[in-house]
Design a protein around this motif. Structure first.
Motif, PDB file in Angstrom:
ATOM      1  N   TYR A 238      40.973  50.284  29.420  1.00 56.22           N
ATOM      2  CA  TYR A 238      41.258  49.305  30.729  1.00 56.22           C
ATOM      3  C   TYR A 238      40.299  48.160  30.574  1.00 56.22           C
ATOM      4  O   TYR A 238      39.580  47.987  29.841  1.00 56.22           O
ATOM      5  CB  TYR A 238      40.877  50.061  32.105  1.00 56.22           C
ATOM      6  CG  TYR A 238      39.687  50.571  32.346  1.00 56.22           C
ATOM      7  CD1 TYR A 238      38.362  50.153  31.766  1.00 56.22           C
ATOM      8  CD2 TYR A 238      39.477  51.765  33.165  1.00 56.22           C
ATOM      9  CE1 TYR A 238      37.293  50.873  32.047  1.00 56.22           C
ATOM     10  CE2 TYR A 238      38.467  52.409  33.454  1.00 56.22           C
ATOM     11  CZ  TYR A 238      37.106  51.937  32.715  1.00 56.22           C
ATOM     12  OH  TYR A 238      35.956  52.574  33.153  1.00 56.22           O
ATOM     13  N   ARG A 239      40.907  47.005  31.423  1.00 54.31           N
ATOM     14  CA  ARG A 239      40.330  45.841  31.636  1.00 54.31           C
ATOM     15  C   ARG A 239      38.799  45.843  31.881  1.00 54.31           C
ATOM     16  O   ARG A 239      38.654  46.444  33.005  1.00 54.31           O
ATOM     17  CB  ARG A 239      40.859  44.816  32.314  1.00 54.31           C
ATOM     18  CG  ARG A 239      42.263  44.068  31.823  1.00 54.31           C
ATOM     19  CD  ARG A 239      42.056  43.038  30.764  1.00 54.31           C
ATOM     20  NE  ARG A 239      41.086  41.902  31.461  1.00 54.31           N
ATOM     21  CZ  ARG A 239      41.389  40.775  31.415  1.00 54.31           C
ATOM     22  NH1 ARG A 239      42.568  40.228  30.612  1.00 54.31           N
ATOM     23  NH2 ARG A 239      40.447  39.678  31.959  1.00 54.31           N
ATOM     24  N   LYS A 240      37.929  45.505  31.380  1.00 52.89           N
ATOM     25  CA  LYS A 240      36.280  45.811  31.877  1.00 52.89           C
ATOM     26  C   LYS A 240      36.209  45.036  32.830  1.00 52.89           C
ATOM     27  O   LYS A 240      35.139  45.318  33.754  1.00 52.89           O
ATOM     28  CB  LYS A 240      35.580  45.602  30.552  1.00 52.89           C
ATOM     29  CG  LYS A 240      35.329  44.087  30.297  1.00 52.89           C
ATOM     30  CD  LYS A 240      34.376  43.827  28.991  1.00 52.89           C
ATOM     31  CE  LYS A 240      34.275  42.508  28.709  1.00 52.89           C
ATOM     32  NZ  LYS A 240      33.171  42.236  27.302  1.00 52.89           N
ATOM     33  N   ASP A 241      36.833  43.984  33.334  1.00 51.25           N
ATOM     34  CA  ASP A 241      36.762  43.050  34.399  1.00 51.25           C
ATOM     35  C   ASP A 241      37.134  43.402  35.860  1.00 51.25           C
ATOM     36  O   ASP A 241      37.014  42.643  36.677  1.00 51.25           O
ATOM     37  CB  ASP A 241      36.627  41.500  34.111  1.00 51.25           C
ATOM     38  CG  ASP A 241      38.166  41.217  33.786  1.00 51.25           C
ATOM     39  OD1 ASP A 241      38.938  42.136  33.605  1.00 51.25           O
ATOM     40  OD2 ASP A 241      38.414  40.109  33.532  1.00 51.25           O
ATOM     41  N   MET A 242      37.781  44.516  35.793  1.00 50.09           N
ATOM     42  CA  MET A 242      38.026  45.167  37.142  1.00 50.09           C
ATOM     43  C   MET A 242      36.751  45.602  37.795  1.00 50.09           C
ATOM     44  O   MET A 242      35.846  45.848  37.144  1.00 50.09           O
ATOM     45  CB  MET A 242      39.093  46.207  36.838  1.00 50.09           C
ATOM     46  CG  MET A 242      40.488  45.752  36.404  1.00 50.09           C
ATOM     47  SD  MET A 242      41.759  46.953  36.317  1.00 50.09           S
ATOM     48  CE  MET A 242      40.959  48.244  35.161  1.00 50.09           C
ATOM     49  N   SER A 243      36.954  45.755  39.121  1.00 49.48           N
ATOM     50  CA  SER A 243      35.811  46.255  40.015  1.00 49.48           C
ATOM     51  C   SER A 243      35.408  47.591  39.370  1.00 49.48           C
ATOM     52  O   SER A 243      36.114  48.302  38.814  1.00 49.48           O
ATOM     53  CB  SER A 243      36.071  46.224  41.261  1.00 49.48           C
ATOM     54  OG  SER A 243      37.115  47.333  41.707  1.00 49.48           O
ATOM     55  N   LYS A 244      34.049  47.913  39.523  1.00 43.98           N
ATOM     56  CA  LYS A 244      33.475  49.343  39.151  1.00 43.98           C
ATOM     57  C   LYS A 244      34.322  50.376  40.004  1.00 43.98           C
ATOM     58  O   LYS A 244      34.443  51.413  39.694  1.00 43.98           O
ATOM     59  CB  LYS A 244      32.215  49.226  39.646  1.00 43.98           C
ATOM     60  CG  LYS A 244      31.245  48.500  38.761  1.00 43.98           C
ATOM     61  CD  LYS A 244      29.846  48.836  38.947  1.00 43.98           C
ATOM     62  CE  LYS A 244      28.820  48.051  37.582  1.00 43.98           C
ATOM     63  NZ  LYS A 244      27.327  48.233  37.957  1.00 43.98           N
ATOM     64  N   GLU A 245      34.575  49.993  41.379  1.00 43.50           N
ATOM     65  CA  GLU A 245      35.216  50.961  42.320  1.00 43.50           C
ATOM     66  C   GLU A 245      36.654  51.378  41.713  1.00 43.50           C
ATOM     67  O   GLU A 245      37.034  52.548  41.454  1.00 43.50           O
ATOM     68  CB  GLU A 245      35.518  50.373  43.598  1.00 43.50           C
ATOM     69  CG  GLU A 245      36.103  51.564  44.684  1.00 43.50           C
ATOM     70  CD  GLU A 245      36.649  50.671  45.899  1.00 43.50           C
ATOM     71  OE1 GLU A 245      36.865  51.545  46.646  1.00 43.50           O
ATOM     72  OE2 GLU A 245      35.977  49.568  46.415  1.00 43.50           O
ATOM     73  N   LEU A 246      37.466  50.420  41.367  1.00 45.04           N
ATOM     74  CA  LEU A 246      38.749  50.647  40.592  1.00 45.04           C
ATOM     75  C   LEU A 246      38.674  51.408  39.258  1.00 45.04           C
ATOM     76  O   LEU A 246      39.373  52.218  39.105  1.00 45.04           O
ATOM     77  CB  LEU A 246      39.654  49.350  40.353  1.00 45.04           C
ATOM     78  CG  LEU A 246      40.999  49.503  39.947  1.00 45.04           C
ATOM     79  CD1 LEU A 246      41.891  50.495  40.760  1.00 45.04           C
ATOM     80  CD2 LEU A 246      41.728  48.108  40.079  1.00 45.04           C
ATOM     81  N   LYS A 247      37.725  51.016  38.512  1.00 46.80           N
ATOM     82  CA  LYS A 247      37.552  51.583  37.131  1.00 46.80           C
ATOM     83  C   LYS A 247      37.145  53.186  37.399  1.00 46.80           C
ATOM     84  O   LYS A 247      37.575  53.835  36.651  1.00 46.80           O
ATOM     85  CB  LYS A 247      36.797  50.938  36.227  1.00 46.80           C
ATOM     86  CG  LYS A 247      37.071  49.502  35.792  1.00 46.80           C
ATOM     87  CD  LYS A 247      36.195  48.917  34.597  1.00 46.80           C
ATOM     88  CE  LYS A 247      34.870  48.547  35.026  1.00 46.80           C
ATOM     89  NZ  LYS A 247      34.131  47.874  34.128  1.00 46.80           N
ATOM     90  N   SER A 248      36.199  53.478  38.277  1.00 44.15           N
ATOM     91  CA  SER A 248      36.058  54.656  38.575  1.00 44.15           C
ATOM     92  C   SER A 248      37.086  55.420  39.246  1.00 44.15           C
ATOM     93  O   SER A 248      37.436  56.662  38.828  1.00 44.15           O
ATOM     94  CB  SER A 248      34.787  54.691  39.727  1.00 44.15           C
ATOM     95  OG  SER A 248      33.701  54.180  39.167  1.00 44.15           O
ATOM     96  N   LYS A 249      37.994  55.164  39.840  1.00 36.00           N
ATOM     97  CA  LYS A 249      39.080  55.712  40.370  1.00 36.00           C
ATOM     98  C   LYS A 249      40.101  56.096  39.301  1.00 36.00           C
ATOM     99  O   LYS A 249      40.699  57.340  39.084  1.00 36.00           O
ATOM    100  CB  LYS A 249      39.860  54.859  41.372  1.00 36.00           C
ATOM    101  CG  LYS A 249      39.326  54.966  42.890  1.00 36.00           C
ATOM    102  CD  LYS A 249      40.376  54.156  43.814  1.00 36.00           C
ATOM    103  CE  LYS A 249      39.878  53.978  45.106  1.00 36.00           C
ATOM    104  NZ  LYS A 249      40.843  53.262  45.852  1.00 36.00           N
TER     105      LYS A 249
END
Length: 335
Positions: A238-249
């Motif tokens: 995934y794109r690493k510059d998405m928010s931590k919250e979205l990446k965690s989901k």
């Protein structure tokens, strides 16, 4: 000694991080729709059948729209992630490496098989009726009488692995060895061999297995004449510059898929992907280290065998590659 090792690891990691952020376009904010990229290992219609059920379940789990993104080649998905048009993607290791280095990508999980095993193999295949080709050495007569089907340039099993193990290590240039060299996806190359459209082609164990399930008549017409060492399972990026919250989901969805909730449904969806997938497993960018080493070794052999470079140029370029290999070796040992 430990201090030196940590410094070397830090320097190598910094070098890779610099390369990774050098070209991609940063996201302004989290996307409102997740675009899910799928590399073109076979026809788009087949890939849709396999992956859209998973995307539909992902959409429900993370509470936002998930849309498929298909491209005619691997580069299309890599470039789409680079420009923020793709946010999550299924890649092979070679294309995943390109996405990490050029497209702001980050490996977060990897695939597995239904039996829990991980990894797959590159193959060289020919038609079962071709009695003149039974082993790798049989294709190295290099009299330009054979037509060869190779994979997408960003494919691990279709291009990188055979380029190194089959051709570079044997000092063979496919362009001068074969009558024609054509690039296609795994499904197309397998069907071309089965239908006598090419004499030999690269492929992989996943496509062979899927063809045995979905196109058994075609699969019965091919024979494997070479198998590679084990290749790490495919990464999800995934794109690493998405928010931590979205990446965690997103990560929680993949790690829970088939383990939590309606496990029977998820297991069926996974079973229908490729040659039958199992759970997604925890992973990160370190799974790409062996692929980085392979790419560097391949380039080193190419440089050493080049007639266009002077001795000094060869020495300098090989020295630079050896330095990168040494840094990678430290990273591998300190995982």
């Amino acid at each position: 000694m430990m201090k030196k090792t940590l410094l070397a690891v830090s320097a190598a990691a910094m070098m890779m991080a610099t390369a990774a952020k050098a070209e991609f376009k940063p996201l302004d904010k989290d996307p409102e729709v997740i675009n899910f990229g799928i590399i073109s290992t076979e026809s788009t219609s087949n890939l849709k059948d396999q992956w859209i059920p998973l995307m539909q379940d992902m959409e429900k789990a993370i509470g936002m729209p998930v849309k498929p993104f298909f491209a005619p080649d691997y580069a299309g998905v890599i470039e789409a992630m680079r420009f923020g048009k793709v946010h999550v993607a299924w890649f092979g290791n070679k294309s995943g490496m390109e996405a990490v280095d050029r497209s702001g990508g980050e490996v977060f999980v990897q695939t597995s098989k239904a039996d829990g095993s991980q990894g797959y193999y590159s193959h060289i295949i020919t038609n079962v009726k071709n009695t003149n080709i039974n082993k790798l050495e049989d294709i190295f007569k290099c009299d330009k009488s054979l037509n060869f089907g190779i994979g997408d340039p960003n494919s691990t099993s279709g291009f990188l692995v055979p380029s190194y193990y089959v051709f570079a290590q044997n000092g063979v240039d496919p362009k001068t060895c074969f009558k024609t060299v054509r690039s296609a996806n795994h499904e197309t190359n397998l069907m071309a061999v089965a239908n006598d459209q090419v004499d030999v082609a690269s492929n992989n164990s996943e496509q062979v297995g899927r063809s045995q399930l979905k196109a058994p008549e075609a699969a019965a017409k091919i024979k494997i004449i070479w198998t590679s060492p084990l290749i790490p399972s495919d990464p999800m990026v995934y794109r690493k510059d998405m928010s931590k919250e979205l990446k965690s989901k997103i990560k929680a969805f993949f790690l829970g898929y088939g383990r939590l909730g309606d496990t029977a449904h998820a297991t069926k969806v996974l079973h229908d992907i490729s040659d039958g997938q199992g759970y997604f497993m925890e992973s990160n960018n370190t799974q790409l280290y062996p692929i980085r080493q392979l790419a560097l070794f391949k380039n080193k052999l190419k440089i050493e065998g080049s007639d266009a470079l002077s001795s000094n140029d060869k020495m300098e370029q090989v020295k630079a590659i050896d330095s990168q290999l040494a840094e990678l070796d430290i990273l591998v040992k300190n995982q």
